[in-house]
Design a protein around this motif. Sequence first.
Motif, PDB file in Angstrom:
ATOM      1  N   ALA A  49       4.728  -6.135  -0.185  1.00  0.00           N
ATOM      2  CA  ALA A  49       4.225  -7.114  -1.144  1.00  0.00           C
ATOM      3  C   ALA A  49       5.340  -8.072  -1.517  1.00  0.00           C
ATOM      4  N   ALA A  50       4.953  -9.259  -1.974  1.00  0.00           N
ATOM      5  CA  ALA A  50       5.924 -10.250  -2.415  1.00  0.00           C
ATOM      6  C   ALA A  50       5.353 -11.061  -3.566  1.00  0.00           C
ATOM      7  N   ILE A  51       6.248 -11.669  -4.341  1.00  0.00           N
ATOM      8  CA  ILE A  51       5.836 -12.413  -5.529  1.00  0.00           C
ATOM      9  C   ILE A  51       6.764 -13.592  -5.730  1.00  0.00           C
ATOM     10  N   THR A  52       6.209 -14.741  -6.114  1.00  0.00           N
ATOM     11  CA  THR A  52       7.037 -15.887  -6.416  1.00  0.00           C
ATOM     12  C   THR A  52       7.774 -15.683  -7.732  1.00  0.00           C
ATOM     13  N   TYR A  53       8.723 -16.563  -8.016  1.00  0.00           N
ATOM     14  CA  TYR A  53       9.510 -16.426  -9.233  1.00  0.00           C
ATOM     15  C   TYR A  53       8.630 -16.469 -10.483  1.00  0.00           C
ATOM     16  N   ASP A  62      -2.126  -5.778   4.472  1.00  0.00           N
ATOM     17  CA  ASP A  62      -3.492  -5.262   4.496  1.00  0.00           C
ATOM     18  C   ASP A  62      -3.525  -3.775   4.159  1.00  0.00           C
ATOM     19  N   ALA A  63      -2.448  -3.068   4.483  1.00  0.00           N
ATOM     20  CA  ALA A  63      -2.415  -1.621   4.269  1.00  0.00           C
ATOM     21  C   ALA A  63      -2.427  -1.235   2.798  1.00  0.00           C
ATOM     22  N   VAL A  64      -1.958  -2.127   1.935  1.00  0.00           N
ATOM     23  CA  VAL A  64      -1.845  -1.775   0.514  1.00  0.00           C
ATOM     24  C   VAL A  64      -2.710  -2.645  -0.387  1.00  0.00           C
ATOM     25  N   LYS A  65      -3.317  -3.664   0.168  1.00  0.00           N
ATOM     26  CA  LYS A  65      -4.113  -4.593  -0.638  1.00  0.00           C
ATOM     27  C   LYS A  65      -5.224  -3.842  -1.369  1.00  0.00           C
ATOM     28  N   GLY A  66      -5.337  -4.107  -2.657  1.00  0.00           N
ATOM     29  CA  GLY A  66      -6.346  -3.439  -3.468  1.00  0.00           C
ATOM     30  C   GLY A  66      -5.878  -2.149  -4.100  1.00  0.00           C
ATOM     31  N   ASN A  84      -1.266   2.733  -6.642  1.00  0.00           N
ATOM     32  CA  ASN A  84      -2.375   3.611  -6.982  1.00  0.00           C
ATOM     33  C   ASN A  84      -3.065   4.116  -5.724  1.00  0.00           C
ATOM     34  N   THR A  85      -3.844   5.153  -5.886  1.00  0.00           N
ATOM     35  CA  THR A  85      -4.611   5.736  -4.773  1.00  0.00           C
ATOM     36  C   THR A  85      -3.716   5.934  -3.548  1.00  0.00           C
ATOM     37  N   LEU A  86      -2.600   6.593  -3.778  1.00  0.00           N
ATOM     38  CA  LEU A  86      -1.624   6.770  -2.709  1.00  0.00           C
ATOM     39  C   LEU A  86      -2.159   7.668  -1.610  1.00  0.00           C
ATOM     40  N   LYS A  87      -1.713   7.362  -0.394  1.00  0.00           N
ATOM     41  CA  LYS A  87      -2.125   8.091   0.804  1.00  0.00           C
ATOM     42  C   LYS A  87      -0.890   8.650   1.511  1.00  0.00           C
ATOM     43  N   PRO A  88      -1.048   9.690   2.309  1.00  0.00           N
ATOM     44  CA  PRO A  88       0.116  10.221   3.038  1.00  0.00           C
ATOM     45  C   PRO A  88       0.816   9.162   3.878  1.00  0.00           C
ATOM     46  N   GLU A  89       0.073   8.207   4.404  1.00  0.00           N
ATOM     47  CA  GLU A  89       0.685   7.153   5.226  1.00  0.00           C
ATOM     48  C   GLU A  89       1.517   6.171   4.408  1.00  0.00           C
ATOM     49  N   ASP A  90       1.491   6.289   3.090  1.00  0.00           N
ATOM     50  CA  ASP A  90       2.365   5.476   2.251  1.00  0.00           C
ATOM     51  C   ASP A  90       3.758   6.088   2.136  1.00  0.00           C
ATOM     52  N   THR A  91       3.953   7.280   2.655  1.00  0.00           N
ATOM     53  CA  THR A  91       5.246   7.944   2.591  1.00  0.00           C
ATOM     54  C   THR A  91       6.294   7.131   3.340  1.00  0.00           C
ATOM     55  N   ALA A  92       7.367   6.794   2.637  1.00  0.00           N
ATOM     56  CA  ALA A  92       8.423   5.959   3.205  1.00  0.00           C
ATOM     57  C   ALA A  92       9.526   5.778   2.170  1.00  0.00           C
ATOM     58  N   VAL A  93      10.626   5.189   2.616  1.00  0.00           N
ATOM     59  CA  VAL A  93      11.628   4.685   1.680  1.00  0.00           C
ATOM     60  C   VAL A  93      11.230   3.249   1.340  1.00  0.00           C
TER      61      VAL A  93
END
Length: 124
Positions: A49-53, A62-66, A84-93
Amino acid sequence: QVQLVESGGGLVQTGGSLRLSCAVSGRSFGGYSMGWFRQAPGKEREFVAAITYSGGFTDYSDAVKGRFTISRDNGKNTMYLQMNTLKPEDTAVYYCAIGPIDYVSAYVRHYRDWGQGTQVTVSS
């Protein structure tokens, strides 16, 4: 010298939530966008994800949207990632980084001044 420090990672069950923080010190990050990336073992670092100033524009993979929400508090020089609604595939640094001025990017090469990362593990 700018420093970025991530925090808030940990172990959570599938369907759970975590909130990551990224504290920036050393210089002002005025005008710069910021982003979150993640890297799982054996895989390349990928955009989350990214955000402007101003916070007026955000972008998500797409994997995390929503499920994930990026935000920032410029008065505190801190960026957040509500997961929210974390999934095993979200496992990472998970890493935060300072991005381009005035626009967001999903490309690693457009970012500099990375944090050291925080581990997120989602158990099934």
